[in-house]
Design a protein around this motif. Structure first.
Motif, short mmCIF file in Angstrom:
data_model
loop_
_atom_site.label_atom_id
_atom_site.label_comp_id
_atom_site.label_asym_id
_atom_site.label_seq_id
_atom_site.Cartn_x
_atom_site.Cartn_y
_atom_site.Cartn_z
N LEU A 2 0.83 -1.19 0.00
CA LEU A 2 0.00 0.00 0.00
C LEU A 2 0.87 1.25 0.00
N ASN A 3 0.45 2.26 -0.78
CA ASN A 3 1.16 3.52 -0.71
C ASN A 3 0.72 4.26 0.56
N GLU A 4 1.32 5.42 0.81
CA GLU A 4 1.06 6.13 2.06
C GLU A 4 -0.40 6.53 2.20
N GLY A 5 -1.01 7.01 1.09
CA GLY A 5 -2.41 7.42 1.12
C GLY A 5 -3.34 6.26 1.40
N GLU A 6 -3.07 5.11 0.75
CA GLU A 6 -3.91 3.93 0.94
C GLU A 6 -3.76 3.39 2.36
N GLU A 7 -2.54 3.49 2.91
CA GLU A 7 -2.31 3.01 4.27
C GLU A 7 -3.09 3.84 5.28
N LYS A 8 -3.10 5.16 5.09
CA LYS A 8 -3.86 6.03 5.98
C LYS A 8 -5.35 5.74 5.87
N MET A 9 -5.81 5.51 4.63
CA MET A 9 -7.23 5.22 4.42
C MET A 9 -7.61 3.92 5.11
N SER A 10 -6.71 2.94 5.06
CA SER A 10 -6.96 1.66 5.69
C SER A 10 -7.06 1.81 7.21
N LYS A 11 -6.21 2.65 7.79
CA LYS A 11 -6.24 2.88 9.24
C LYS A 11 -7.54 3.56 9.65
N VAL A 12 -7.99 4.53 8.85
CA VAL A 12 -9.24 5.22 9.14
C VAL A 12 -10.42 4.25 9.06
N GLU A 13 -10.38 3.36 8.06
CA GLU A 13 -11.45 2.37 7.91
C GLU A 13 -11.48 1.43 9.11
N LYS A 14 -10.30 1.00 9.58
CA LYS A 14 -10.24 0.12 10.75
C LYS A 14 -10.77 0.84 11.99
N LEU A 15 -10.42 2.13 12.13
CA LEU A 15 -10.91 2.90 13.26
C LEU A 15 -12.44 2.97 13.23
#
Length: 334
Positions: A2-15
């Motif tokens: 995952l690139n940086e943007g996708e990684e952040k999006m994944s963390k937000v989704e998990k939250l």
């Protein structure tokens, strides 16, 4: 990777998933916190309409024009859900006032919230429960469009001389708060397509935060009148009103043989009211006591709605039946 943007999006989704799992508890704790320290959310009171707009804008982003085209081809669930809402909830409010012998402004306040269009939070609850969001929003939109006619007619029928509704102002406010954000979301989804779909996974988190902020604002604005001797009887009336609406809404949708996602949508659309609108009208046009039923309803239906949404979501997970994609509302799948 995952690139940086996708990684952040994944963390937000998990939250969002974590908050969704504990959302009911968060609602109760946040409500209690704002009751003790109302100044925490007082600054949000003038901005409640914007928070409602954010929620509905997010719902619009999950929808496509094709979703509404399918509904137009099969309008029965939309019409049935809207009629059920405007028949069940005002009648229940009137009956509960008779049973509990409510009088004056308090009775008018209960009937007022019962005569409001569908609650904006219902779309969020249907979304979290894996319900038919497009159907939910369609019923909500239609009930809101009918509000300028339905509200004064129902109040005249059930509340008599206690209520006088400014239909033009009501119509204009509901267009601004409800219709515009939904239409804007649908248009953006239609124009940008897959780019918009990449962010739809974080929308539950946005909706949950917005609901918490609205609850905080409602309690902060009315904390002094929430739990007094005058409201002691209103609390059970509001709870019975909401829960009976859920039960009768689900029973009605089952009797007309709708599919499970549609039953969930109609259940929330019948049982949840635009209590923010009810409180606003009561405070502006009647005595403060008339706003108490709407205020309590606003707190309670978010708690009960989140409990029901969590139950349906957990039940679907336990049965290993993945929730159908949003908008896939007339699938032939059983």
């Amino acid at each position: 990777m995952l690139n940086e943007g996708e990684e952040k999006m994944s963390k937000v989704e998990k939250l969002g998933k974590v908050i969704g799992r504990w959302f009911t508890l968060l609602v109760v704790l946040w409500a209690a916190f704002n009751y003790v320290l109302p100044q925490t959310s007082l600054w949000l009171v003038p901005n409640v309409s914007y928070l409602l707009g954010i929620i509905l804008f997010g719902m619009g982003l999950t929808l496509k024009l094709e979703d509404f085209e399918r509904i137009a081809k099969k309008p029965l669930p939309v019409l049935a859900g809207t009629v059920a809402h405007y028949v069940i909830m005002p009648t229940l409010a009137w009956l509960l006032c008779l049973i509990f012998q409510l009088k004056g402004a308090t009775a008018a306040g209960v009937i007022l919230v019962g005569s409001c269009p569908s609650g904006t939070s219902s779309s969020v609850m249907a979304y979290l429960a894996g319900g038919d969001v497009a159907l939910d929003v369609s019923i909500e939109t239609l009930s809101t469009l009918l509000a300028p006619v339905a509200l004064p007619g129902l109040l005249l029928l059930f509340a008599g001389e206690y209520v006088d509704i400014p239909t033009t102002s009501l119509f204009l406010s509901t267009v601004k708060i409800v219709l515009f954000p939904i239409i804007l979301g649908v248009v953006l989804h239609s124009v940008f397509g897959r780019k918009i779909e990449k962010i739809t996974h974080v929308l539950p988190l946005v909706s949950q935060v917005a609901i918490l902020m609205i609850i905080g604002a409602v309690i902060a604005a009315n904390h002094a009148n929430l739990f007094t001797a005058a409201t002691a009887l209103v609390i059970p009336v509001v709870m019975l009103h909401n829960l009976s609406g859920y039960g009768l809404g689900y029973l009605f949708s089952k009797l007309i043989r709708l599919r499970d996602p549609q039953r969930k949508a109609i259940t929330f659309e019948v049982g949840m009211q635009d209590s923010s609108l009810g409180a606003t009208l009561a405070i502006k046009y009647f005595v403060p006591a008339a706003a108490i039923p709407s205020t309590i309803f606003s707190i309670w239906h978010n708690i009960s709605g989140s409990v029901l949404a969590s139950y349906w979501r957990d039940k679907a997970t336990e049965q290993s039946q993945p929730v159908k994609p949003l908008g896939n509302i007339y699938s032939t799948d059983k």
